[in-house]
Design a protein around this motif. Structure first.
Motif, PDB file in Angstrom:
ATOM      1  N   VAL A  21       0.857  -1.186   0.000  1.00 44.12           N
ATOM      2  CA  VAL A  21       0.000   0.000   0.000  1.00 44.12           C
ATOM      3  C   VAL A  21       0.890   1.232   0.000  1.00 44.12           C
ATOM      4  N   VAL A  22       0.458   2.272  -0.711  1.00 45.26           N
ATOM      5  CA  VAL A  22       1.153   3.555  -0.710  1.00 45.26           C
ATOM      6  C   VAL A  22       0.322   4.513   0.135  1.00 45.26           C
ATOM      7  N   LEU A  23       0.796   4.837   1.331  1.00 53.65           N
ATOM      8  CA  LEU A  23       0.110   5.794   2.196  1.00 53.65           C
ATOM      9  C   LEU A  23       0.666   7.187   1.916  1.00 53.65           C
ATOM     10  N   SER A  24      -0.234   8.141   1.717  1.00 55.11           N
ATOM     11  CA  SER A  24       0.231   9.489   1.378  1.00 55.11           C
ATOM     12  C   SER A  24      -0.851  10.508   1.718  1.00 55.11           C
ATOM     13  N   MET A  25      -0.665  11.735   1.238  1.00 53.61           N
ATOM     14  CA  MET A  25      -1.613  12.830   1.424  1.00 53.61           C
ATOM     15  C   MET A  25      -1.876  13.469   0.070  1.00 53.61           C
ATOM     16  N   GLN A  26      -3.041  14.116  -0.068  1.00 54.25           N
ATOM     17  CA  GLN A  26      -3.374  14.775  -1.319  1.00 54.25           C
ATOM     18  C   GLN A  26      -2.308  15.805  -1.689  1.00 54.25           C
ATOM     19  N   ARG A  27      -2.034  15.890  -2.980  1.00 56.74           N
ATOM     20  CA  ARG A  27      -1.063  16.829  -3.538  1.00 56.74           C
ATOM     21  C   ARG A  27       0.341  16.597  -3.002  1.00 56.74           C
ATOM     22  N   SER A  28       0.683  15.322  -2.844  1.00 58.38           N
ATOM     23  CA  SER A  28       2.033  14.950  -2.396  1.00 58.38           C
ATOM     24  C   SER A  28       2.749  14.090  -3.420  1.00 58.38           C
ATOM     25  N   GLY A  29       2.226  14.060  -4.647  1.00 55.29           N
ATOM     26  CA  GLY A  29       2.874  13.308  -5.709  1.00 55.29           C
ATOM     27  C   GLY A  29       2.508  11.845  -5.774  1.00 55.29           C
ATOM     28  N   SER A  30       1.455  11.433  -5.067  1.00 55.76           N
ATOM     29  CA  SER A  30       1.104  10.007  -5.043  1.00 55.76           C
ATOM     30  C   SER A  30       0.618   9.512  -6.404  1.00 55.76           C
ATOM     31  N   GLY A  31      -0.141  10.356  -7.138  1.00 59.19           N
ATOM     32  CA  GLY A  31      -0.590   9.950  -8.472  1.00 59.19           C
ATOM     33  C   GLY A  31       0.566   9.776  -9.420  1.00 59.19           C
ATOM     34  N   TRP A  32       1.500  10.710  -9.384  1.00 54.83           N
ATOM     35  CA  TRP A  32       2.709  10.639 -10.207  1.00 54.83           C
ATOM     36  C   TRP A  32       3.536   9.418  -9.836  1.00 54.83           C
ATOM     37  N   PHE A  33       3.688   9.174  -8.542  1.00 61.02           N
ATOM     38  CA  PHE A  33       4.456   8.037  -8.058  1.00 61.02           C
ATOM     39  C   PHE A  33       3.813   6.722  -8.511  1.00 61.02           C
ATOM     40  N   GLU A  34       2.488   6.658  -8.487  1.00 66.85           N
ATOM     41  CA  GLU A  34       1.802   5.425  -8.872  1.00 66.85           C
ATOM     42  C   GLU A  34       1.955   5.117 -10.352  1.00 66.85           C
ATOM     43  N   THR A  35       2.048   6.167 -11.187  1.00 67.39           N
ATOM     44  CA  THR A  35       2.272   5.903 -12.614  1.00 67.39           C
ATOM     45  C   THR A  35       3.633   5.248 -12.842  1.00 67.39           C
ATOM     46  N   PHE A  36       4.619   5.609 -12.032  1.00 64.04           N
ATOM     47  CA  PHE A  36       5.914   4.930 -12.104  1.00 64.04           C
ATOM     48  C   PHE A  36       5.762   3.449 -11.764  1.00 64.04           C
ATOM     49  N   LEU A  37       5.044   3.161 -10.676  1.00 63.29           N
ATOM     50  CA  LEU A  37       4.865   1.769 -10.262  1.00 63.29           C
ATOM     51  C   LEU A  37       4.176   0.951 -11.344  1.00 63.29           C
ATOM     52  N   ASN A  38       3.117   1.504 -11.924  1.00 65.32           N
ATOM     53  CA  ASN A  38       2.355   0.756 -12.924  1.00 65.32           C
ATOM     54  C   ASN A  38       3.068   0.637 -14.260  1.00 65.32           C
ATOM     55  N   SER A  39       4.173   1.348 -14.428  1.00 60.33           N
ATOM     56  CA  SER A  39       4.961   1.150 -15.647  1.00 60.33           C
ATOM     57  C   SER A  39       5.814  -0.113 -15.557  1.00 60.33           C
ATOM     58  N   HIS A  40       5.881  -0.695 -14.359  1.00 62.65           N
ATOM     59  CA  HIS A  40       6.611  -1.958 -14.187  1.00 62.65           C
ATOM     60  C   HIS A  40       5.674  -3.111 -14.559  1.00 62.65           C
ATOM     61  N   PRO A  41       6.129  -4.053 -15.380  1.00 68.79           N
ATOM     62  CA  PRO A  41       5.249  -5.140 -15.834  1.00 68.79           C
ATOM     63  C   PRO A  41       4.785  -6.079 -14.719  1.00 68.79           C
ATOM     64  N   ASN A  42       5.463  -6.060 -13.580  1.00 73.12           N
ATOM     65  CA  ASN A  42       5.099  -6.988 -12.500  1.00 73.12           C
ATOM     66  C   ASN A  42       4.384  -6.312 -11.326  1.00 73.12           C
ATOM     67  N   ILE A  43       4.056  -5.021 -11.474  1.00 73.55           N
ATOM     68  CA  ILE A  43       3.389  -4.292 -10.391  1.00 73.55           C
ATOM     69  C   ILE A  43       2.011  -3.824 -10.849  1.00 73.55           C
ATOM     70  N   SER A  44       1.009  -4.003  -9.999  1.00 75.59           N
ATOM     71  CA  SER A  44      -0.343  -3.512 -10.278  1.00 75.59           C
ATOM     72  C   SER A  44      -0.819  -2.703  -9.078  1.00 75.59           C
ATOM     73  N   SER A  45      -0.937  -1.392  -9.270  1.00 77.75           N
ATOM     74  CA  SER A  45      -1.446  -0.510  -8.222  1.00 77.75           C
ATOM     75  C   SER A  45      -2.789   0.042  -8.687  1.00 77.75           C
ATOM     76  N   HIS A  46      -3.814  -0.110  -7.859  1.00 75.71           N
ATOM     77  CA  HIS A  46      -5.197   0.085  -8.304  1.00 75.71           C
ATOM     78  C   HIS A  46      -5.806   1.431  -7.943  1.00 75.71           C
TER      79      HIS A  46
END
Length: 388
Positions: free
Chosen positions: A146-171
């Motif tokens: 799980v990625v715990l964060s706060m609004q406007r802290s880059g969590s959306g941007w960070f999640e796009t990095f994770l989902n660019s990995h073929p073995n990671i699925s962040s929902h």
């Protein structure tokens, strides 16, 4: 005096004859009507009797109201029997496949024996779903995060990095839906649904998924039910990535700018994130006026929430990631990948950063803000850092 002529004797019989003729016609009409009524009644009785006999003659096993017309009496039962046999065959095939997968699964290395570099051991499981075969990924263990964060802290941007990995699925931001965080039970049920996806859904990437998770804002039930959530994470061996933005002042600017765009839609529609440099530049033209009076208190509350989160999830398998470090040093993402137990590779994102200008150009009343923060623990956030 002349008397009128006397009636002719022949006239009287004619009147009497006419009367009897009319009477005879009426009588015959009445008789005819009576016979017709009796005939109709008899016909109806005969029809009722025939109908009852016809119903009795219908075979017991024949459908009284068949849903579709049948060309033969035996076609519908045959199709039903064939469908049942086909379903039984499918079920038998699924059972056989599952048994075969189970035998192969026994050959896989124990999850507890798997380690990645010098990292501590962490919980993994080998899914063997009931409704589909995971044959090609059978010995590929899955880890929950799980990625715990706060609004406007880059969590959306960070999640796009994770989902660019073929073995990671962040929902995504699962708990943005309020009923899912109504109480501790609702939270646990939602977590189960997310972390059981690899048991119920065959949807996957081209490569085997090794890490399944989502992002969760601290004010969406994570802190409200922090003790229950932390215990859940420990039992399910969920790894926690705590993504924090150190510069809470820049975070506040992002919040104010996003709220303004929600009302005005600077690029035509509201955009919390963008993939266009042109849109990013237009969104960055807004310079919020920050309330200097309540500024220090607002920043203090944000800092306290971060500290509370660090304490609440201290007993879990946790990794602290600062947004600013990811911006300046992408090697942090390699550490994140090793933490999640996936092979490290270059991660990418198409999102374009919006607020990259110096603070003096980003805040309308910068001088008031600088004066208010001077001599406080937040004065350090006035120092500009590169966000390009």
């Amino acid at each position: 005096m002349v008397l009128p002529p006397s009636p002719s004797p022949a006239k009287i019989p004619r009147r009497s004859s006419y009367f009897w003729k009319v009477s005879t016609v009426v009588l015959l009409a009445i008789c005819g009507l009576s016979l017709c009524i009796k005939s109709i009644s008899h016909t109806a009785s005969s029809f009722d009797l025939f109908s009852s006999l016809a119903i009795v003659a219908v075979p017991v096993d024949a459908p009284q109201n068949p849903p579709f017309p049948s060309h033969s009496s035996s076609s519908s039962p045959s199709r039903s029997l064939a469908a049942e046999e086909s379903e039984e065959e499918k079920e038998a095939a699924r059972k056989a496949q599952r048994e075969a997968d189970s035998r192969e699964l026994e050959k896989c290395p124990a999850a507890s024996e798997v380690e990645y570099g010098d990292l501590e051991r962490f919980g993994q499981h080998y899914p063997n779903p009931l409704n589909y075969s995971r044959a090609e990924c059978l010995c590929n263990p899955v880890h929950n995060f799980v990625v715990l964060s706060m609004q406007r802290s880059g969590s959306g941007w960070f999640e796009t990095f994770l989902n660019s990995h073929p073995n990671i699925s962040s929902h995504g931001e699962i708990f943005i839906v309020r009923p899912r965080r109504a109480n501790a039970s609702a939270v646990a049920e939602t977590l189960d649904r997310v972390y059981n996806l690899d048991w119920t859904s065959s949807a996957a990437k081209n490569s085997c998924t090794s890490a399944v998770g989502f992002k969760w804002m601290l004010n969406q039930g994570a802190m409200e039910f922090s003790s229950d959530v932390a215990e859940y994470f420990k039992k399910r061996h969920v790894s926690v990535i705590l993504l924090i933005r150190k510069n809470v002042l820049r975070r506040l600017i992002s919040i104010l700018a996003n709220a303004y765009d929600r009302k005005t839609a600077l690029v035509g529609v509201h955009k919390s994130h963008t993939h266009s440099k042109e849109e990013a530049e237009k969104l960055a033209t807004f310079r919020p006026n920050v309330s200097a009076k309540h500024l220090e208190g607002n920043l203090q509350r944000v800092q306290e929430m971060v500290d509370d989160a660090l304490r609440a999830f201290n007993g879990t398998r946790r990794m602290l990631v600062y947004y600013e470090d990811v911006v300046k040093n992408k090697t942090i993402l390699e550490e994140v990948q090793r933490f999640l137990g996936v092979p490290a590779q270059e991660l990418t994102s198409k999102q374009v950063k919006i607020h990259t200008r110096p603070l003096r150009e980003s805040i309308e009343n910068y001088d008031d803000v600088a004066k208010k923060l001077k001599g406080t623990e937040f004065e350090k956030f006035l120092v500009d850092e590169s966000y390009d």
